[in-house]
Motif scaffolding. Structure first.
Motif, PDB file in Angstrom:
ATOM      1  N   HIS A 125     -25.598 -46.642 -29.174  1.00 53.41           N
ATOM      2  CA  HIS A 125     -26.763 -47.622 -28.678  1.00 53.41           C
ATOM      3  C   HIS A 125     -27.155 -48.765 -29.812  1.00 53.41           C
ATOM      4  CE1 HIS A 125     -27.167 -45.567 -24.965  1.00 53.41           C
ATOM      5  NE2 HIS A 125     -27.154 -44.460 -25.697  1.00 53.41           N
ATOM      6  N   TYR A 126     -26.847 -48.276 -31.050  1.00 52.14           N
ATOM      7  CA  TYR A 126     -27.296 -48.976 -32.381  1.00 52.14           C
ATOM      8  C   TYR A 126     -26.304 -49.371 -33.223  1.00 52.14           C
ATOM      9  CZ  TYR A 126     -31.663 -47.452 -30.128  1.00 52.14           C
ATOM     10  OH  TYR A 126     -32.732 -47.240 -29.150  1.00 52.14           O
ATOM     11  N   GLN A 130     -26.545 -51.925 -38.683  1.00 53.10           N
ATOM     12  CA  GLN A 130     -27.918 -52.141 -39.421  1.00 53.10           C
ATOM     13  C   GLN A 130     -29.178 -51.721 -38.440  1.00 53.10           C
ATOM     14  OE1 GLN A 130     -28.420 -56.423 -39.669  1.00 53.10           O
ATOM     15  NE2 GLN A 130     -30.459 -56.505 -40.324  1.00 53.10           N
ATOM     16  N   GLU A 131     -29.150 -51.791 -37.257  1.00 47.69           N
ATOM     17  CA  GLU A 131     -30.061 -51.218 -36.321  1.00 47.69           C
ATOM     18  C   GLU A 131     -30.413 -49.559 -36.574  1.00 47.69           C
ATOM     19  OE1 GLU A 131     -29.915 -54.180 -32.588  1.00 47.69           O
ATOM     20  OE2 GLU A 131     -28.595 -52.154 -32.639  1.00 47.69           O
ATOM     21  N   LEU A 132     -29.084 -48.801 -36.827  1.00 50.14           N
ATOM     22  CA  LEU A 132     -29.038 -47.368 -37.026  1.00 50.14           C
ATOM     23  C   LEU A 132     -29.887 -47.191 -38.440  1.00 50.14           C
ATOM     24  CD1 LEU A 132     -28.434 -44.983 -35.775  1.00 50.14           C
ATOM     25  CD2 LEU A 132     -26.308 -44.904 -36.527  1.00 50.14           C
ATOM     26  N   ALA A 133     -29.474 -47.876 -39.521  1.00 49.03           N
ATOM     27  CA  ALA A 133     -30.054 -47.988 -40.872  1.00 49.03           C
ATOM     28  C   ALA A 133     -31.594 -48.098 -40.575  1.00 49.03           C
ATOM     29  CB  ALA A 133     -29.573 -48.903 -41.538  1.00 49.03           C
ATOM     30  N   ALA A 134     -32.016 -49.071 -39.876  1.00 47.46           N
ATOM     31  CA  ALA A 134     -33.373 -49.381 -39.724  1.00 47.46           C
ATOM     32  C   ALA A 134     -34.033 -48.258 -39.079  1.00 47.46           C
ATOM     33  CB  ALA A 134     -33.404 -50.760 -38.880  1.00 47.46           C
ATOM     34  N   LEU A 135     -33.566 -47.675 -38.007  1.00 50.67           N
ATOM     35  CA  LEU A 135     -34.122 -46.520 -37.459  1.00 50.67           C
ATOM     36  C   LEU A 135     -34.498 -45.232 -38.438  1.00 50.67           C
ATOM     37  CD1 LEU A 135     -32.435 -46.482 -33.799  1.00 50.67           C
ATOM     38  CD2 LEU A 135     -35.119 -46.540 -34.538  1.00 50.67           C
ATOM     39  N   VAL A 136     -33.283 -44.988 -39.397  1.00 51.43           N
ATOM     40  CA  VAL A 136     -33.282 -44.273 -40.311  1.00 51.43           C
ATOM     41  C   VAL A 136     -34.439 -44.306 -41.154  1.00 51.43           C
ATOM     42  CG1 VAL A 136     -32.114 -43.124 -42.056  1.00 51.43           C
ATOM     43  CG2 VAL A 136     -30.992 -43.416 -40.023  1.00 51.43           C
ATOM     44  N   LEU A 137     -34.674 -45.579 -41.854  1.00 54.68           N
ATOM     45  CA  LEU A 137     -35.644 -46.068 -42.750  1.00 54.68           C
ATOM     46  C   LEU A 137     -37.098 -46.062 -41.964  1.00 54.68           C
ATOM     47  CD1 LEU A 137     -33.910 -48.953 -44.530  1.00 54.68           C
ATOM     48  CD2 LEU A 137     -34.468 -46.541 -45.573  1.00 54.68           C
ATOM     49  N   TRP A 138     -37.192 -46.275 -40.682  1.00 51.62           N
ATOM     50  CA  TRP A 138     -38.348 -46.351 -39.908  1.00 51.62           C
ATOM     51  C   TRP A 138     -38.856 -44.952 -39.857  1.00 51.62           C
ATOM     52  CZ3 TRP A 138     -41.679 -50.118 -39.133  1.00 51.62           C
ATOM     53  CH2 TRP A 138     -42.535 -49.807 -38.246  1.00 51.62           C
ATOM     54  N   ILE A 139     -37.846 -43.784 -39.297  1.00 55.64           N
ATOM     55  CA  ILE A 139     -38.456 -42.596 -39.157  1.00 55.64           C
ATOM     56  C   ILE A 139     -38.845 -41.972 -40.598  1.00 55.64           C
ATOM     57  CG2 ILE A 139     -37.387 -40.380 -38.367  1.00 55.64           C
ATOM     58  CD1 ILE A 139     -35.746 -42.056 -36.467  1.00 55.64           C
TER      59      ILE A 139
END
Length: 148
Positions: A113-114, A117-126
């Protein structure tokens, strides 16, 4: 004690800059709100749960979805992409619960779904949410107060 990010010079600015970078990647705001709330629930960070709910409500999130985050697997309110992000949030937050910190199927669902870059962003956000949870819970920051 006073929140450590307001005591250590430059800490708040650094964490805020990371948050802004993540928010600029294109991951939908509601997804970031949901994964923040789920990690905060798991970690028992009252400050972050309270802040997360208020922030999500300001962004237009519904009561049904916010109440449903705690039992997202059984609730009809979430898209497949949101479910993948919530599963990633749970796995990243509960690293010690299994030998494989983030099981392959959880990672693959998120990657479906991501983009990278979006997956990296999710990892950093979490990860950042878990940082906030640990700082706030450790220093007993009270829900409803903002000390930073």
């Amino acid at each position: 004690m006073t929140n450590p990010v307001s005591v250590v010079p430059g800490a708040l600015k650094a964490v805020y800059a990371l948050s802004q970078s993540v928010q600029a990647t294109g991951v939908p705001g509601p997804v970031l709100e949901l994964v923040h709330l789920r990690a905060s629930q798991i970690n028992g960070c009252g400050f972050c749960v309270d802040y997360g709910v208020k922030s999500a409500k300001k962004s237009g999130e519904t009561d049904e979805r916010l109440h449903g985050v705690a039992a997202w697997r059984e609730m009809p309110y979430f898209t497949d992409a949101e479910r993948a992000a919530l599963a990633l949030s749970e796995s990243m937050t509960r690293l010690a619960d299994r030998a494989d910190a983030v099981p392959g199927d959880v990672w693959e669902a998120a990657a479906k779904h991501y983009d990278e870059q979006e997956l990296a962003a999710l990892v950093l956000w979490i990860a950042t949410t878990n940082f906030y949870n640990r700082v706030n819970a450790t220093t007993r920051q009270q829900a409803g107060s903002q000390t930073w």
